[in-house]
Motif scaffolding. Structure first.
Motif, PDB file in Angstrom:
ATOM      1  N   LEU A 225     -39.379 -85.384   4.270  1.00  0.00           N
ATOM      2  CA  LEU A 225     -39.269 -85.039   2.855  1.00  0.00           C
ATOM      3  C   LEU A 225     -38.018 -85.685   2.287  1.00  0.00           C
ATOM      4  O   LEU A 225     -37.065 -85.971   3.018  1.00  0.00           O
ATOM      5  CB  LEU A 225     -39.181 -83.517   2.657  1.00  0.00           C
ATOM      6  N   VAL A 226     -38.006 -85.869   0.975  1.00  0.00           N
ATOM      7  CA  VAL A 226     -36.800 -86.328   0.288  1.00  0.00           C
ATOM      8  C   VAL A 226     -36.550 -85.400  -0.898  1.00  0.00           C
ATOM      9  O   VAL A 226     -37.494 -84.866  -1.493  1.00  0.00           O
ATOM     10  CB  VAL A 226     -36.925 -87.784  -0.207  1.00  0.00           C
ATOM     11  N   GLN A 227     -35.277 -85.211  -1.208  1.00  0.00           N
ATOM     12  CA  GLN A 227     -34.930 -84.477  -2.428  1.00  0.00           C
ATOM     13  C   GLN A 227     -35.019 -85.476  -3.574  1.00  0.00           C
ATOM     14  O   GLN A 227     -34.259 -86.436  -3.633  1.00  0.00           O
ATOM     15  CB  GLN A 227     -33.527 -83.896  -2.316  1.00  0.00           C
ATOM     16  N   VAL A 228     -35.938 -85.238  -4.488  1.00  0.00           N
ATOM     17  CA  VAL A 228     -36.248 -86.269  -5.485  1.00  0.00           C
ATOM     18  C   VAL A 228     -35.211 -86.345  -6.595  1.00  0.00           C
ATOM     19  O   VAL A 228     -35.074 -87.392  -7.246  1.00  0.00           O
ATOM     20  CB  VAL A 228     -37.664 -86.048  -6.080  1.00  0.00           C
ATOM     21  N   LEU A 229     -34.500 -85.250  -6.852  1.00  0.00           N
ATOM     22  CA  LEU A 229     -33.440 -85.242  -7.866  1.00  0.00           C
ATOM     23  C   LEU A 229     -32.308 -84.342  -7.392  1.00  0.00           C
ATOM     24  O   LEU A 229     -32.549 -83.327  -6.730  1.00  0.00           O
ATOM     25  CB  LEU A 229     -33.961 -84.705  -9.206  1.00  0.00           C
ATOM     26  N   ASP A 230     -31.088 -84.725  -7.736  1.00  0.00           N
ATOM     27  CA  ASP A 230     -29.942 -83.877  -7.409  1.00  0.00           C
ATOM     28  C   ASP A 230     -29.635 -82.978  -8.599  1.00  0.00           C
ATOM     29  O   ASP A 230     -28.599 -83.096  -9.248  1.00  0.00           O
ATOM     30  CB  ASP A 230     -28.734 -84.749  -7.056  1.00  0.00           C
ATOM     31  N   LYS A 231     -30.574 -82.092  -8.892  1.00  0.00           N
ATOM     32  CA  LYS A 231     -30.414 -81.173 -10.016  1.00  0.00           C
ATOM     33  C   LYS A 231     -30.846 -79.775  -9.580  1.00  0.00           C
ATOM     34  O   LYS A 231     -31.899 -79.269  -9.961  1.00  0.00           O
ATOM     35  CB  LYS A 231     -31.239 -81.633 -11.217  1.00  0.00           C
ATOM     36  N   PRO A 232     -30.042 -79.143  -8.750  1.00  0.00           N
ATOM     37  CA  PRO A 232     -30.388 -77.796  -8.297  1.00  0.00           C
ATOM     38  C   PRO A 232     -30.261 -76.783  -9.426  1.00  0.00           C
ATOM     39  O   PRO A 232     -29.524 -76.986 -10.394  1.00  0.00           O
ATOM     40  CB  PRO A 232     -29.361 -77.520  -7.197  1.00  0.00           C
ATOM     41  N   TRP A 233     -30.977 -75.712  -9.269  1.00  0.00           N
ATOM     42  CA  TRP A 233     -30.878 -74.612 -10.233  1.00  0.00           C
ATOM     43  C   TRP A 233     -31.179 -73.304  -9.527  1.00  0.00           C
ATOM     44  O   TRP A 233     -32.199 -73.191  -8.835  1.00  0.00           O
ATOM     45  CB  TRP A 233     -31.878 -74.811 -11.378  1.00  0.00           C
ATOM     46  N   PRO A 234     -30.293 -72.318  -9.624  1.00  0.00           N
ATOM     47  CA  PRO A 234     -30.517 -71.058  -8.910  1.00  0.00           C
ATOM     48  C   PRO A 234     -31.829 -70.400  -9.330  1.00  0.00           C
ATOM     49  O   PRO A 234     -32.179 -70.382 -10.508  1.00  0.00           O
ATOM     50  CB  PRO A 234     -29.309 -70.202  -9.324  1.00  0.00           C
ATOM     51  N   ALA A 235     -32.539 -69.888  -8.349  1.00  0.00           N
ATOM     52  CA  ALA A 235     -33.793 -69.185  -8.641  1.00  0.00           C
ATOM     53  C   ALA A 235     -33.511 -67.913  -9.422  1.00  0.00           C
ATOM     54  O   ALA A 235     -32.447 -67.317  -9.311  1.00  0.00           O
ATOM     55  CB  ALA A 235     -34.510 -68.848  -7.344  1.00  0.00           C
ATOM     56  N   ARG A 236     -34.485 -67.502 -10.222  1.00  0.00           N
ATOM     57  CA  ARG A 236     -34.295 -66.259 -10.984  1.00  0.00           C
ATOM     58  C   ARG A 236     -34.367 -65.049 -10.076  1.00  0.00           C
ATOM     59  O   ARG A 236     -33.888 -63.970 -10.421  1.00  0.00           O
ATOM     60  CB  ARG A 236     -35.345 -66.145 -12.088  1.00  0.00           C
ATOM     61  N   PHE A 237     -34.982 -65.202  -8.907  1.00  0.00           N
ATOM     62  CA  PHE A 237     -35.017 -64.117  -7.938  1.00  0.00           C
ATOM     63  C   PHE A 237     -33.887 -64.303  -6.928  1.00  0.00           C
ATOM     64  O   PHE A 237     -33.413 -65.406  -6.708  1.00  0.00           O
ATOM     65  CB  PHE A 237     -36.350 -64.097  -7.187  1.00  0.00           C
ATOM     66  N   ALA A 238     -33.491 -63.206  -6.293  1.00  0.00           N
ATOM     67  CA  ALA A 238     -32.500 -63.258  -5.219  1.00  0.00           C
ATOM     68  C   ALA A 238     -33.033 -62.471  -4.030  1.00  0.00           C
ATOM     69  O   ALA A 238     -33.990 -61.707  -4.157  1.00  0.00           O
ATOM     70  CB  ALA A 238     -31.166 -62.679  -5.684  1.00  0.00           C
ATOM     71  N   TYR A 239     -32.416 -62.677  -2.884  1.00  0.00           N
ATOM     72  CA  TYR A 239     -32.726 -61.859  -1.718  1.00  0.00           C
ATOM     73  C   TYR A 239     -31.856 -60.609  -1.756  1.00  0.00           C
ATOM     74  O   TYR A 239     -30.641 -60.685  -1.984  1.00  0.00           O
ATOM     75  CB  TYR A 239     -32.485 -62.639  -0.429  1.00  0.00           C
ATOM     76  N   TYR A 240     -32.488 -59.460  -1.523  1.00  0.00           N
ATOM     77  CA  TYR A 240     -31.795 -58.182  -1.541  1.00  0.00           C
ATOM     78  C   TYR A 240     -31.946 -57.477  -0.203  1.00  0.00           C
ATOM     79  O   TYR A 240     -32.993 -57.569   0.448  1.00  0.00           O
ATOM     80  CB  TYR A 240     -32.363 -57.271  -2.635  1.00  0.00           C
ATOM     81  N   ILE A 241     -30.879 -56.772   0.199  1.00  0.00           N
ATOM     82  CA  ILE A 241     -30.941 -55.872   1.345  1.00  0.00           C
ATOM     83  C   ILE A 241     -31.411 -54.525   0.813  1.00  0.00           C
ATOM     84  O   ILE A 241     -30.726 -53.895   0.003  1.00  0.00           O
ATOM     85  CB  ILE A 241     -29.558 -55.711   2.006  1.00  0.00           C
ATOM     86  N   VAL A 242     -32.575 -54.090   1.245  1.00  0.00           N
ATOM     87  CA  VAL A 242     -33.170 -52.851   0.725  1.00  0.00           C
ATOM     88  C   VAL A 242     -33.162 -51.803   1.833  1.00  0.00           C
ATOM     89  O   VAL A 242     -33.685 -52.034   2.929  1.00  0.00           O
ATOM     90  CB  VAL A 242     -34.607 -53.092   0.234  1.00  0.00           C
TER      91      VAL A 242
END
Length: 296
Positions: free
Chosen positions: A252-269
């Motif tokens: 695989l290749v990263q097609v653009l260097d433009k990351p953006w944080p996901a609207r969801f996060a991982y939570y400890i429940v």
């Protein structure tokens, strides 16, 4: 002869057969020599034959006693071993973690060795599932879930917010280059199950709404997204950590260097009383330190 023989008398017989004297047996069983003699006499009366020959130096097994002694000795050793195993099992501290397979494989499991070194007395069991779990009914201590943190009647502690990047098979990109985020719309887009992340990512990079954003297959698991991208089916928007192995291997290749944080996060429940169990409190603290060190 009665169908059931007295257990204490049998135990006393085994000890006398090993030690050879009333005194040594009394000390081992923490009873008096008279009690030892009484138990042997009781057993011999119940059996109807002698088990020992009384000699000046102590007690010697009769032929009948010598025949049954090894079997009874082994039986009591097995009982002691079973009790020890049970006590060790009861004393063991076990934590059951439920999380999605992608997160378990790419983030949690590679780090667990460190926790095991710190707390070898705590056993961690990982269940990989994307299904909703009932922490009480399913006997799960901690669930690590990807969402908005809305878990009624439960404690939800933010862990990490993955950064999404677009990836694709190198073969897919041979015919047309991707220079800007809008160029991604020239390819099929591979989606997560709610088809939300591509729209948000494009919007965050100034791309107007476009019906082409809805094209492409959707997958429940990020690893499935990655496999589909490897197969050249389209562009996938995935956490960079999940695709590192494939990127380094050139699949695989990263097609653009433009990351953006996901609207969801991982939570400890967890259930609200998590701090009442030391092993859970230690594991949650360790998880948060691992997440914190990742972004330093």
């Amino acid at each position: 002869m009665a169908s059931t023989l007295p257990l204490l008398a049998l135990r006393t017989f085994v000890e006398v057969g090993q030690r050879g004297t009333m005194k040594a047996t009394a000390e081992a069983l923490n009873i008096t020599s008279g009690a030892v003699s009484q138990q042997i006499r009781l057993l011999e009366d119940r059996l109807g034959f002698a088990l020992f020959v009384r000699e000046r130096q102590g007690l010697r097994l009769t032929e009948a006693g010598a025949k049954v002694h090894p079997t009874l000795l082994q039986a009591f050793q097995q009982i002691e071993s079973a009790i020890q195993d049970l006590q060790q099992e009861q004393a063991k501290k076990v934590i059951t973690i439920s999380t999605v397979a992608t997160f378990a494989a790419s983030w949690l499991v590679p780090r667990l060795g460190h926790f095991n070194q710190l707390y070898p007395e705590i056993e961690v069991r990982v269940e990989a599932t994307s299904s909703i779990v009932d922490l009480r009914r399913d006997r799960v201590d901690i669930a690590i879930r990807h969402g908005l943190g809305h878990y009624p009647d439960l404690e939800a502690i933010p862990l990490i917010a993955p950064v999404l990047v677009p990836v694709a098979s190198p073969d897919l990109l041979d015919h047309e280059k991707i220079i800007t985020p809008a160029d991604c719309l020239n390819y099929p887009l591979l989606h997560d199950i709610d088809r939300a992340d591509w729209s948000l990512w494009l919007s965050a990079h100034g791309v107007d709404r476009d019906p082409r954003v809805l094209r492409g297959s959707c997958f429940e698991d990020d690893f499935l997204l990655i496999r589909a991208a490897e197969a050249g089916q389209g562009l996938a928007l995935v956490p960079i950590e999940y695709a590192q192995t494939e990127i380094l291997a050139g699949r695989l290749v990263q097609v653009l260097d433009k990351p953006w944080p996901a609207r969801f996060a991982y939570y400890i429940v967890t259930q609200p009383d998590v701090s009442e169990r030391e092993e859970l409190r230690l594991f949650v603290t360790w998880l948060l330190k691992q997440a914190d060190s990742q972004f330093k």
